[in-house]
Design a protein around this motif. Structure first.
Motif, PDB file in Angstrom:
ATOM      1  N   THR A  22      11.490   1.540   9.181  1.00 44.82           N
ATOM      2  CA  THR A  22      12.687   2.300   8.822  1.00 44.82           C
ATOM      3  C   THR A  22      13.333   1.673   7.592  1.00 44.82           C
ATOM      4  O   THR A  22      13.185   0.476   7.338  1.00 44.82           O
ATOM      5  N   GLU A  23      14.034   2.519   6.867  1.00 51.84           N
ATOM      6  CA  GLU A  23      14.831   2.065   5.731  1.00 51.84           C
ATOM      7  C   GLU A  23      16.285   2.383   6.019  1.00 51.84           C
ATOM      8  O   GLU A  23      16.610   3.496   6.456  1.00 51.84           O
ATOM      9  N   ILE A  24      17.150   1.419   5.772  1.00 54.84           N
ATOM     10  CA  ILE A  24      18.586   1.668   5.843  1.00 54.84           C
ATOM     11  C   ILE A  24      18.947   2.314   4.504  1.00 54.84           C
ATOM     12  O   ILE A  24      18.872   1.665   3.458  1.00 54.84           O
ATOM     13  N   THR A  25      19.271   3.596   4.535  1.00 55.10           N
ATOM     14  CA  THR A  25      19.471   4.327   3.278  1.00 55.10           C
ATOM     15  C   THR A  25      20.927   4.375   2.837  1.00 55.10           C
ATOM     16  O   THR A  25      21.194   4.518   1.644  1.00 55.10           O
ATOM     17  N   GLN A  26      21.857   4.272   3.778  1.00 56.50           N
ATOM     18  CA  GLN A  26      23.274   4.328   3.431  1.00 56.50           C
ATOM     19  C   GLN A  26      24.042   3.386   4.347  1.00 56.50           C
ATOM     20  O   GLN A  26      23.734   3.290   5.532  1.00 56.50           O
ATOM     21  N   VAL A  27      25.042   2.719   3.776  1.00 59.54           N
ATOM     22  CA  VAL A  27      25.926   1.859   4.560  1.00 59.54           C
ATOM     23  C   VAL A  27      27.330   1.981   3.987  1.00 59.54           C
ATOM     24  O   VAL A  27      27.524   1.835   2.776  1.00 59.54           O
ATOM     25  N   LYS A  28      28.290   2.268   4.821  1.00 64.29           N
ATOM     26  CA  LYS A  28      29.700   2.151   4.470  1.00 64.29           C
ATOM     27  C   LYS A  28      30.309   1.262   5.547  1.00 64.29           C
ATOM     28  O   LYS A  28      30.460   1.690   6.696  1.00 64.29           O
ATOM     29  N   GLU A  29      30.580   0.015   5.161  1.00 63.87           N
ATOM     30  CA  GLU A  29      30.982  -1.005   6.125  1.00 63.87           C
ATOM     31  C   GLU A  29      32.112  -0.522   7.033  1.00 63.87           C
ATOM     32  O   GLU A  29      33.089   0.068   6.586  1.00 63.87           O
ATOM     33  N   LYS A  30      31.907  -0.760   8.308  1.00 60.78           N
ATOM     34  CA  LYS A  30      32.861  -0.444   9.381  1.00 60.78           C
ATOM     35  C   LYS A  30      33.099   1.053   9.533  1.00 60.78           C
ATOM     36  O   LYS A  30      34.070   1.464  10.163  1.00 60.78           O
ATOM     37  N   GLU A  31      32.181   1.879   8.972  1.00 56.57           N
ATOM     38  CA  GLU A  31      32.268   3.330   9.158  1.00 56.57           C
ATOM     39  C   GLU A  31      30.940   3.933   9.600  1.00 56.57           C
ATOM     40  O   GLU A  31      30.906   4.680  10.563  1.00 56.57           O
ATOM     41  N   TYR A  32      29.859   3.659   8.854  1.00 53.03           N
ATOM     42  CA  TYR A  32      28.574   4.259   9.229  1.00 53.03           C
ATOM     43  C   TYR A  32      27.418   3.580   8.512  1.00 53.03           C
ATOM     44  O   TYR A  32      27.596   2.892   7.514  1.00 53.03           O
ATOM     45  N   TYR A  71      21.927  -3.465   4.842  1.00 54.78           N
ATOM     46  CA  TYR A  71      22.350  -3.097   3.499  1.00 54.78           C
ATOM     47  C   TYR A  71      21.463  -1.942   3.035  1.00 54.78           C
ATOM     48  O   TYR A  71      20.339  -1.783   3.523  1.00 54.78           O
ATOM     49  N   PRO A  72      21.958  -1.102   2.106  1.00 53.07           N
ATOM     50  CA  PRO A  72      21.135   0.003   1.619  1.00 53.07           C
ATOM     51  C   PRO A  72      19.842  -0.515   0.998  1.00 53.07           C
ATOM     52  O   PRO A  72      19.860  -1.472   0.220  1.00 53.07           O
ATOM     53  N   GLY A  73      18.741   0.078   1.387  1.00 52.69           N
ATOM     54  CA  GLY A  73      17.437  -0.335   0.895  1.00 52.69           C
ATOM     55  C   GLY A  73      16.720  -1.315   1.809  1.00 52.69           C
ATOM     56  O   GLY A  73      15.539  -1.600   1.595  1.00 52.69           O
ATOM     57  N   MET A  74      17.415  -1.823   2.807  1.00 48.76           N
ATOM     58  CA  MET A  74      16.786  -2.762   3.741  1.00 48.76           C
ATOM     59  C   MET A  74      15.662  -2.063   4.483  1.00 48.76           C
ATOM     60  O   MET A  74      15.827  -0.953   4.984  1.00 48.76           O
ATOM     61  N   ILE A  75      14.506  -2.693   4.541  1.00 55.82           N
ATOM     62  CA  ILE A  75      13.357  -2.192   5.291  1.00 55.82           C
ATOM     63  C   ILE A  75      13.232  -3.036   6.558  1.00 55.82           C
ATOM     64  O   ILE A  75      13.220  -4.268   6.486  1.00 55.82           O
TER      65      ILE A  75
END
Length: 155
Positions: A72-82, A51-55
């Motif tokens: 690392t930080e997950i900065t962007q998530v668009k489910e089933k795309e990127y 999810y966005p913000g996940m460390i």
């Protein structure tokens, strides 16, 4: 002081749901990372979906078997795309990794775009020419094989 990019694509004979479920789980990172990297997730929530913000924190040995922390930080998530992960602390001056998937006839096209800058300015550029670029390419070649072991070969 070089800035570099690696582009890799892979066709996967699976559904978008299957591929997304696999790649969006931090717990699967170890399965697609060569064992010589000494990769271990040290975060408590590694079993969760991204999810966005996940460390996510790791121990890794990218060079000469020297263990180091990588955050690392997950900065962007668009489910089933990127999704995008960015290094917050670790071996690179900059690390930005885009993971994209899209349905294609017969399965899914996965695209990885890694933008990175080695540390140490000019010396980092020399190191990139001598071994860093090759090591990153080898890791992604390993990932190609690992993904094929999970989902099968594209025919």
């Amino acid at each position: 002081m070089g800035f570099y990019q690696l582009h890799k694509t892979q066709n996967v004979p699976a559904t978008i749901d299957e591929v997304w479920d696999f790649i969006s789980s931090p717990a699967n990172l170890k399965k697609i990372t060569p064992s010589y990297m000494g990769f271990d997730i040290t975060s408590k929530h590694a079993g969760e979906k991204m999810y966005p913000g996940m460390i996510i924190t790791y121990k890794v040995s990218p060079v000469f078997g020297i263990k180091m922390n990588w955050v690392t930080e997950i900065t962007q998530v668009k489910e089933k795309e990127y999704f995008v992960d960015e290094q917050r602390s670790g071996p690179y001056s900059i690390w930005h990794h885009e993971h994209k998937i899209e349905p294609v006839e017969g399965g899914v096209l996965m695209t990885d775009i890694v933008s990175y800058k080695p540390p140490f300015g000019f010396l980092g550029s020399v190191a990139n020419s001598l071994f860093i670029k090759k090591k990153i390419e080898d890791i992604f070649d390993y990932r190609t094989d690992a993904i094929e072991n999970v989902f099968g070969k594209w025919v």
